[in-house]
Design a protein around this motif. Structure first.
Motif, short mmCIF file in Angstrom:
data_model
loop_
_atom_site.label_atom_id
_atom_site.label_comp_id
_atom_site.label_asym_id
_atom_site.label_seq_id
_atom_site.Cartn_x
_atom_site.Cartn_y
_atom_site.Cartn_z
N ASP A 1 8.22 -4.90 4.30
CA ASP A 1 6.93 -4.47 4.83
C ASP A 1 5.78 -5.24 4.20
OD1 ASP A 1 7.75 -2.65 6.72
OD2 ASP A 1 7.70 -0.95 5.36
N LYS A 2 5.86 -5.42 2.89
CA LYS A 2 4.81 -6.17 2.20
C LYS A 2 4.83 -7.64 2.60
CE LYS A 2 3.74 -4.91 -1.88
NZ LYS A 2 3.69 -4.62 -3.31
N GLU B 1 3.75 -2.14 7.96
CA GLU B 1 3.92 -1.07 6.96
C GLU B 1 5.10 -0.13 7.15
OE1 GLU B 1 2.73 -0.64 3.89
OE2 GLU B 1 1.89 -2.60 4.25
#
Length: 74
Positions: free
Chosen positions: A37-38, A43
């Motif tokens: 996600d990062k 997210e």
């Protein structure tokens, strides 16, 4: 017909295996999902996918670990 093996250490080993599959799958999916996600900026997407994949992998591992104890020789 022989008496089943009721060794308490064998039961402890089975419980340890089941616990490690559940915790390992969920924690591994959590860290992998957060990292992806990062990395990609999406997210909740990879977190949900990786948690479900980790849970599925843990469930399959538990099934394969418990199978010899069920007595099914397939």
């Amino acid at each position: 017909m022989s008496k089943p093996n009721r060794n308490p250490m064998r039961a402890f080993a089975l419980v340890s295996i089941i616990t490690s599959y559940v915790i390992g799958g969920v924690v591994g999916g959590l860290f992998l999902g957060l990292w992806l996600d990062k990395l990609f900026g999406l997210e909740p997407l990879f977190l949900i996918i990786c948690l479900l994949a980790g849970l599925g992998t843990g469930t399959y591992g538990i099934y394969k670990a418990v199978q010899p104890f069920l007595g099914d020789d397939q």
